[in-house]
Design a protein around this motif. Structure first.
Motif, PDB file in Angstrom:
ATOM      1  N   ALA A   2     -42.869 -47.607 -16.528  1.00 26.17           N
ATOM      2  CA  ALA A   2     -42.716 -48.922 -15.899  1.00 26.17           C
ATOM      3  C   ALA A   2     -41.852 -48.811 -14.645  1.00 26.17           C
ATOM      4  O   ALA A   2     -42.122 -49.475 -13.638  1.00 26.17           O
ATOM      5  CB  ALA A   2     -42.098 -49.896 -16.889  1.00 26.17           C
ATOM      6  N   THR A   3     -40.813 -47.970 -14.695  1.00 24.50           N
ATOM      7  CA  THR A   3     -39.932 -47.779 -13.542  1.00 24.50           C
ATOM      8  C   THR A   3     -39.538 -46.303 -13.479  1.00 24.50           C
ATOM      9  O   THR A   3     -39.621 -45.578 -14.483  1.00 24.50           O
ATOM     10  CB  THR A   3     -38.644 -48.608 -13.654  1.00 24.50           C
ATOM     11  OG1 THR A   3     -37.878 -48.114 -14.759  1.00 24.50           O
ATOM     12  CG2 THR A   3     -38.935 -50.091 -13.860  1.00 24.50           C
ATOM     13  N   GLU A   4     -39.055 -45.897 -12.310  1.00 20.14           N
ATOM     14  CA  GLU A   4     -38.590 -44.512 -12.166  1.00 20.14           C
ATOM     15  C   GLU A   4     -37.423 -44.251 -13.123  1.00 20.14           C
ATOM     16  O   GLU A   4     -37.311 -43.175 -13.705  1.00 20.14           O
ATOM     17  CB  GLU A   4     -38.172 -44.272 -10.709  1.00 20.14           C
ATOM     18  CG  GLU A   4     -37.812 -42.833 -10.417  1.00 20.14           C
ATOM     19  CD  GLU A   4     -37.404 -42.624  -8.960  1.00 20.14           C
ATOM     20  OE1 GLU A   4     -37.574 -43.549  -8.148  1.00 20.14           O
ATOM     21  OE2 GLU A   4     -36.912 -41.525  -8.640  1.00 20.14           O
ATOM     22  N   GLU A   5     -36.571 -45.246 -13.284  1.00 18.89           N
ATOM     23  CA  GLU A   5     -35.419 -45.094 -14.174  1.00 18.89           C
ATOM     24  C   GLU A   5     -35.876 -44.858 -15.616  1.00 18.89           C
ATOM     25  O   GLU A   5     -35.319 -44.032 -16.336  1.00 18.89           O
ATOM     26  CB  GLU A   5     -34.545 -46.353 -14.093  1.00 18.89           C
ATOM     27  CG  GLU A   5     -33.221 -46.194 -14.807  1.00 18.89           C
ATOM     28  CD  GLU A   5     -32.413 -47.484 -14.797  1.00 18.89           C
ATOM     29  OE1 GLU A   5     -32.911 -48.505 -14.268  1.00 18.89           O
ATOM     30  OE2 GLU A   5     -31.290 -47.464 -15.322  1.00 18.89           O
ATOM     31  N   ALA A  45     -36.715 -41.383 -20.383  1.00 18.09           N
ATOM     32  CA  ALA A  45     -37.580 -40.752 -21.389  1.00 18.09           C
ATOM     33  C   ALA A  45     -37.455 -39.236 -21.310  1.00 18.09           C
ATOM     34  O   ALA A  45     -37.280 -38.557 -22.323  1.00 18.09           O
ATOM     35  CB  ALA A  45     -39.028 -41.189 -21.175  1.00 18.09           C
ATOM     36  N   GLY A  46     -37.525 -38.709 -20.089  1.00 18.38           N
ATOM     37  CA  GLY A  46     -37.443 -37.259 -19.920  1.00 18.38           C
ATOM     38  C   GLY A  46     -36.098 -36.708 -20.375  1.00 18.38           C
ATOM     39  O   GLY A  46     -36.014 -35.653 -20.999  1.00 18.38           O
ATOM     40  N   ARG A  47     -35.036 -37.451 -20.077  1.00 19.91           N
ATOM     41  CA  ARG A  47     -33.700 -36.999 -20.452  1.00 19.91           C
ATOM     42  C   ARG A  47     -33.520 -36.983 -21.971  1.00 19.91           C
ATOM     43  O   ARG A  47     -32.863 -36.097 -22.522  1.00 19.91           O
ATOM     44  CB  ARG A  47     -32.648 -37.901 -19.799  1.00 19.91           C
ATOM     45  CG  ARG A  47     -31.347 -37.222 -19.521  1.00 19.91           C
ATOM     46  CD  ARG A  47     -30.346 -38.168 -18.891  1.00 19.91           C
ATOM     47  NE  ARG A  47     -30.492 -38.360 -17.465  1.00 19.91           N
ATOM     48  CZ  ARG A  47     -30.172 -37.448 -16.538  1.00 19.91           C
ATOM     49  NH1 ARG A  47     -29.725 -36.275 -16.901  1.00 19.91           N
ATOM     50  NH2 ARG A  47     -30.306 -37.722 -15.264  1.00 19.91           N
ATOM     51  N   ALA A  48     -34.098 -37.968 -22.644  1.00 17.62           N
ATOM     52  CA  ALA A  48     -33.993 -38.004 -24.106  1.00 17.62           C
ATOM     53  C   ALA A  48     -34.638 -36.765 -24.715  1.00 17.62           C
ATOM     54  O   ALA A  48     -34.108 -36.164 -25.650  1.00 17.62           O
ATOM     55  CB  ALA A  48     -34.650 -39.273 -24.655  1.00 17.62           C
ATOM     56  N   VAL A  49     -35.773 -36.359 -24.162  1.00 15.01           N
ATOM     57  CA  VAL A  49     -36.447 -35.163 -24.668  1.00 15.01           C
ATOM     58  C   VAL A  49     -35.608 -33.926 -24.326  1.00 15.01           C
ATOM     59  O   VAL A  49     -35.411 -33.035 -25.160  1.00 15.01           O
ATOM     60  CB  VAL A  49     -37.859 -35.041 -24.083  1.00 15.01           C
ATOM     61  CG1 VAL A  49     -38.525 -33.750 -24.543  1.00 15.01           C
ATOM     62  CG2 VAL A  49     -38.701 -36.246 -24.487  1.00 15.01           C
ATOM     63  N   ALA A  50     -35.078 -33.909 -23.097  1.00 15.95           N
ATOM     64  CA  ALA A  50     -34.293 -32.750 -22.650  1.00 15.95           C
ATOM     65  C   ALA A  50     -33.038 -32.554 -23.494  1.00 15.95           C
ATOM     66  O   ALA A  50     -32.490 -31.460 -23.550  1.00 15.95           O
ATOM     67  CB  ALA A  50     -33.902 -32.916 -21.182  1.00 15.95           C
ATOM     68  N   ARG A  51     -32.581 -33.614 -24.142  1.00 17.34           N
ATOM     69  CA  ARG A  51     -31.360 -33.514 -24.941  1.00 17.34           C
ATOM     70  C   ARG A  51     -31.621 -33.367 -26.429  1.00 17.34           C
ATOM     71  O   ARG A  51     -30.682 -33.364 -27.215  1.00 17.34           O
ATOM     72  CB  ARG A  51     -30.491 -34.746 -24.700  1.00 17.34           C
ATOM     73  CG  ARG A  51     -29.948 -34.744 -23.313  1.00 17.34           C
ATOM     74  CD  ARG A  51     -28.995 -35.875 -23.108  1.00 17.34           C
ATOM     75  NE  ARG A  51     -28.581 -35.895 -21.722  1.00 17.34           N
ATOM     76  CZ  ARG A  51     -27.835 -36.845 -21.190  1.00 17.34           C
ATOM     77  NH1 ARG A  51     -27.435 -37.848 -21.945  1.00 17.34           N
ATOM     78  NH2 ARG A  51     -27.507 -36.790 -19.928  1.00 17.34           N
TER      79      ARG A  51
END
Lengths: 388, 388
Positions: B278-281, B286-292
């Motif tokens: 929906a937004t860049e943020e 989402a990507g950060r949650a996976v990365a962590r």
């Protein structure tokens, strides 16, 4: 003991063939007279099919039976997965002569794979035939819900006119808003459904929700509480809610400690106690930030009281504290005083399994304790090899 | 090349004795004509003494020199640590004949220990004597800022009337709001201080801030940008800001990739591209949650395309998506379709070092890529043994 400690409950656990070996399907039945039920579920948006089913089934606060399987989480399995959950509930209902909407479900194991439904259905039938209210039946159910756990987790509490029995599983992924953690709590107290629900939420908040093994929140986390009202000395007017709450909370905290003690590959079990916080929520936030720091967790594995990594983790939060006054103790040694170097870190003994970190925020009077464990080679091994 | 690629800059790097071996102190000097400077610092509340110093020193948007040491972070060192930082700036200023408030500082290494100030001061003197604008001087500086890094990280970009040179360090703790990551970017562009500041913030936002190795935010993270206006073909009216921004962003992204590629103990470098958010943020969240997710990171180490752990991580966020429509690809194989089982996971080849995960949220048109790495035995080893 487990879930059959309370009067009015029967249980069974069997090896249905979902796992390559061992028991993998459990059934718990509330024989009444009351069949009140409450539940707390994962807040993960990717909720497993049994969670979606059980949320609906428990909306009337009644449940007659719970079917739990290990050997497959039935998560990320789309509409087929939900149909499998539905079929499981229907089959259990037919076998037990009850309504499907009074059957709760929980699953644990690998996600992204369909369940072996033949095993689930035949296992449910077997369990229904073997239902018993003795200790062995409760123990069998507690064993059947395990995944990578190495031991069963059970607890029992007694009070004035009530008993509470509980079983839990979870040996990794313990997390916010719980763990891949399943738990069934049974009580023979006379208690209203709304009181049961409130008691369960409060107990969960300060127990399972503060066990944070690796920061990962499961798709399947579920805690069920069932009340039969069958205690021989139950007060018909209702249980003393204060006494019941205390007993339920302590029982859940006991189970949470057992979960952390058996977390995947852990060498240390760590209690992070944050004191003198502005609010209880801030104390929890600070402790959780430390519990999720891989740098802190690997340091403890290395028996290194690296308090700088503790400060650094607290500093990432919006918790009120002054970096120039904060104190930190590890196993009783105040290695950080006023944000700087305190007592000699070489005095800290981390050779034992239990570790206590105390973080003094000096911002108020609230406190909270988060339970976690270290990050070890065994954790990496277990979680990199789990599905392959 | 590094920081001396742009005209108007001198550098040096020396072995001052802060580390047991190798270079550990770097000096970068802007010889003008302009001495504009901008910086982005860690948002960790437990900020190291050099960060506290530099925040003050850069408030006038001018800097003549940067002193960086490895072999000690000067973090969690209280008021004495700040005095050490102050003394370093004063000494550098005296040696170079400039004002102490025009000296920026950065430190990296263990936290919770005082710096070896004798080494810092003598090393600064040595560097001042060895200042040079050649490639070797830039390389020496880039080498002196390394900690557990195995290689130097440098980059150079050319544009119309400007050159940008950069060096960075950081091989672990890469994180939100950056990494234990230090970077110095130099340019000979003619550019206003406020334009330099804006360009640096935008470049950092989509580069260093999206490199998330282990979710731990350092006490010392710092990126400096210095502008000399010394390019022989510089437009006196000012650089083309659009062209400059593009070049600076790409250079920072290049450095961020180099950091992740050299992250502590990593066997895989992973790009998590979230599309149709929906937004860049939200794509970034989402990507950060996976990365962590330690579970995701250990799965990749085990060469297991465990997409359920990806969905589970995204599900913990408040990002807009429908669990029943989300798609996920790992190295080009759409292993998850519509929230369920997609193409055969055995088709995924994870034997190589580079991994690309694509998460299609189907909620909009924005996207973002987070860089991370796997969680390995070597990570646990390096971080459990680091200070002992």
């Amino acid at each position: 003991m487990s879930v059959t400690a309370a009067a009015g409950f029967q249980a069974a656990g069997t090896a249905a063939g979902l796992k390559t070996e061992g028991k993998d399907l459990a059934l718990v039945v509330n024989t009444g007279p009351t069949r009140h039920a409450a539940a707390v579920f994962t807040t993960n948006k990717v909720a497993a099919a049994p969670v979606l089913w059980s949320r609906q089934a428990i909306s009337d606060a009644r449940a007659d039976a719970v079917v739990i399987n290990s050997g497959g989480a039935n998560a990320c399995t789309g509409t087929e997965g939900f149909q499998d959950a539905h079929a499981t509930a229907e089959h259990a209902a037919q076998t037990l002569g009850i309504s499907a909407v009074d059957v709760l479900l929980a699953s644990t194991g690998l996600i992204g794979e369909r369940l072996n439904m033949q095993a689930v259905l035949s296992g449910t039938t077997t369990c229904a035939e073997e239902l018993n209210d003795d200790d062995a039946a409760g123990a069998a159910a507690a064993e059947a819900i395990l995944t990578t756990d190495t031991v069963t987790k059970t607890a029992v509490a007694h009070g004035s006119g009530f008993t509470i029995g509980g079983m839990a599983k979870g040996a990794g992924m313990l997390a916010p808003g719980m763990a891949t953690m399943l738990s069934v709590l049974t009580t023979d107290a006379v208690i209203d459904p709304q009181d049961l629900d409130a008691a369960l939420r409060e107990a969960t908040r300060v127990s399972f929700n503060r066990a944070d093994s690796d920061g990962c929140m499961s798709t399947n986390d579920t805690v069920f509480a069932l009340a039969s009202g069958a205690h021989p000395e139950a007060d018909p007017a209702g249980v003393d809610l204060t006494e019941f709450q205390t007993a339920l909370t302590e029982l859940c905290q006991d189970l949470a400690r057992q979960l952390i003690a058996d977390a995947e590959g852990a060498h240390h079990q760590i209690a992070i106690r944050t004191v003198n916080a502005a609010t209880e929520e801030e104390a929890e936030t600070a402790g959780r930030a430390v519990a999720r720091s891989n740098l802190f967790k690997t340091a403890i594995f290395g028996q290194d009281p690296n308090w700088g990594r503790i400060l650094s983790a607290v500093g990432t939060t919006d918790v009120q504290f002054d970096p120039m006054t904060i104190d930190v103790a590890v196993n009783g040694i105040w290695v950080c005083r006023a944000g700087g170097i305190g007592e000699d870190r070489s005095l800290v003994d981390l050779s034992g399994r239990e570790v206590e970190v105390v973080i003094d925020l000096k911002s108020g009077q609230a406190e909270a304790t988060i339970l976690t464990n270290d990050l070890t080679h065994d954790y990496v091994h277990e979680n990199s090899a789990y599905s392959s």
